[in-house]
Structure formats: structure tokens, C-alpha cells
Motif scaffolding. Structure first.
Motif, PDB file in Angstrom:
ATOM      1  N   GLU A  45     -27.381   3.595  37.535  1.00 39.63           N
ATOM      2  CA  GLU A  45     -26.625   2.979  36.447  1.00 39.63           C
ATOM      3  C   GLU A  45     -26.737   3.754  35.140  1.00 39.63           C
ATOM      4  OE1 GLU A  45     -28.994   0.875  38.139  1.00 39.63           O
ATOM      5  OE2 GLU A  45     -27.426   0.404  39.594  1.00 39.63           O
ATOM      6  N   GLN A  46     -27.578   4.772  35.108  1.00 41.39           N
ATOM      7  CA  GLN A  46     -27.780   5.524  33.877  1.00 41.39           C
ATOM      8  C   GLN A  46     -26.695   6.571  33.671  1.00 41.39           C
ATOM      9  OE1 GLN A  46     -31.936   6.782  34.359  1.00 41.39           O
ATOM     10  NE2 GLN A  46     -32.432   5.390  32.691  1.00 41.39           N
ATOM     11  N   ALA A  47     -26.484   6.933  32.415  1.00 41.56           N
ATOM     12  CA  ALA A  47     -25.550   7.985  32.025  1.00 41.56           C
ATOM     13  C   ALA A  47     -26.298   8.985  31.152  1.00 41.56           C
ATOM     14  CB  ALA A  47     -24.377   7.384  31.250  1.00 41.56           C
ATOM     15  N   CYS A  48     -25.716  10.161  30.976  1.00 48.76           N
ATOM     16  CA  CYS A  48     -26.280  11.146  30.056  1.00 48.76           C
ATOM     17  C   CYS A  48     -25.807  10.791  28.646  1.00 48.76           C
ATOM     18  CB  CYS A  48     -25.806  12.548  30.399  1.00 48.76           C
ATOM     19  SG  CYS A  48     -26.374  13.157  31.994  1.00 48.76           S
ATOM     20  N   LYS A  49     -26.744  10.712  27.720  1.00 41.68           N
ATOM     21  CA  LYS A  49     -26.435  10.315  26.348  1.00 41.68           C
ATOM     22  C   LYS A  49     -26.752  11.463  25.396  1.00 41.68           C
ATOM     23  CE  LYS A  49     -27.797   6.867  22.887  1.00 41.68           C
ATOM     24  NZ  LYS A  49     -28.629   5.677  22.665  1.00 41.68           N
ATOM     25  N   THR A  50     -25.876  11.669  24.437  1.00 41.04           N
ATOM     26  CA  THR A  50     -26.121  12.618  23.356  1.00 41.04           C
ATOM     27  C   THR A  50     -25.962  11.865  22.046  1.00 41.04           C
ATOM     28  OG1 THR A  50     -25.235  14.426  24.676  1.00 41.04           O
ATOM     29  CG2 THR A  50     -25.446  14.804  22.306  1.00 41.04           C
ATOM     30  N   ASP A  51     -26.980  11.913  21.226  1.00 40.37           N
ATOM     31  CA  ASP A  51     -27.024  11.186  19.956  1.00 40.37           C
ATOM     32  C   ASP A  51     -27.256  12.226  18.860  1.00 40.37           C
ATOM     33  OD1 ASP A  51     -27.829   9.693  17.735  1.00 40.37           O
ATOM     34  OD2 ASP A  51     -29.064   8.329  18.903  1.00 40.37           O
ATOM     35  N   VAL A  52     -26.250  12.413  17.985  1.00 40.23           N
ATOM     36  CA  VAL A  52     -26.361  13.433  16.940  1.00 40.23           C
ATOM     37  C   VAL A  52     -26.170  12.786  15.579  1.00 40.23           C
ATOM     38  CG1 VAL A  52     -25.436  15.600  16.023  1.00 40.23           C
ATOM     39  CG2 VAL A  52     -25.426  15.191  18.485  1.00 40.23           C
ATOM     40  N   ILE A  53     -27.137  12.975  14.706  1.00 40.19           N
ATOM     41  CA  ILE A  53     -27.017  12.555  13.315  1.00 40.19           C
ATOM     42  C   ILE A  53     -26.787  13.829  12.510  1.00 40.19           C
ATOM     43  CG2 ILE A  53     -28.156  11.505  11.340  1.00 40.19           C
ATOM     44  CD1 ILE A  53     -29.825   9.880  13.402  1.00 40.19           C
ATOM     45  N   ARG A  54     -25.631  13.913  11.873  1.00 40.02           N
ATOM     46  CA  ARG A  54     -25.259  15.095  11.091  1.00 40.02           C
ATOM     47  C   ARG A  54     -25.380  14.730   9.610  1.00 40.02           C
ATOM     48  NH1 ARG A  54     -23.006  18.847  13.503  1.00 40.02           N
ATOM     49  NH2 ARG A  54     -21.998  17.518  15.017  1.00 40.02           N
TER      50      ARG A  54
END
Length: 123
Positions: A45-54
């Protein structure tokens, strides 16, 4: 008998192995090149996540990994933005530059379309 073995081999090769999703993983990195550690997700059930704070278009804080509750979102702040993206193929969270190119390209396009009448008008 040979035909049966060939069909059996073909069926085995086409059978889904049930392997888990693989993503890149990192926490609080300033460069995408520092986010190349590989991780195998524990659940289907997991997905690849990308979290970017610019921050101010110059500094990026990058987090990547497997996530079971990933929800894409984008928030714009006075001094930067926060972009969360999700994907579901192996190592699909490889790049964070696409979101930066999109926002800079959009800003350049808007600026050019606003300035064009002034630059094109000969006085």
C-alpha cells in the motif's frame, strides 16, 4: 512434452513475482544528489514520496522515502513553497528538479507575456 515445458517456462516468466516497491530515501538533505540511498517498501500500500521545501528559490530541504499515506500537495508561501509528490513505480522519486523547472518556467512565461507588449511597441 517440449511444448508443455516451453508454455510452463513462459507462464513462469510472465508471473508477477510480487516484489515490493523500491524508492529513494533521505531525510533533510540539501541536494538531490545526496538522496540516492535505496529503500524497499514494507507494504504494497506504500508509495514513493518526495517532500521538498524550497526557501527563497535557493535553498531546498529534501525528504524522500516510502509512505503509506502519501497525498500530493503544493503550498506557496511568501518566502518559498512546499511540494509533496507521490508515485508508484520503482525509484520514481529520483528527481526533485522537475518541480523547480516548472515553477521557474511558469514565472518566466508569465513575465515574458506581460513584458512583450512593452518591448514590441516601438515609440
Amino acid at each position: 512434452m517440449k511444448a508443455f515445458l516451453v508454455l510452463l517456462l513462459g507462464a513462469v516468466l510472465c508471473f508477477d513475482s510480487g516484489s515490493s516497491l523500491q524508492c529513494y530515501n533521505c531525510m533533510k538533505k540539501l541536494s538531490n544528489s545526496d538522496c540516492m540511498m535505496k529503500e524497499t517498501c514494507k507494504s504494497e500500500e506504500q508509495a514513493c514520496k518526495t517532500d521538498v521545501i524550497r526557501i527563497v528559490g535557493v535553498l531546498n530541504v529534501i525528504n524522500k522515502g516510502c509512505d503509506s499515506s502519501c497525498r500530493p500537495s503544493y503550498q506557496d508561501f511568501k518566502l518559498g513553497n512546499w511540494n509533496i509528490s507521490c508515485c508508484s513505480t520503482d525509484f520514481c522519486n529520483v528527481n526533485t528538479a522537475s518541480s523547480a523547472r516548472y515553477s521557474y518556467g511558469m514565472a518566466a512565461g508569465i513575465a515574458a507575456s506581460m513584458l512583450w507588449p512593452f518591448l514590441n511597441n516601438r515609440l
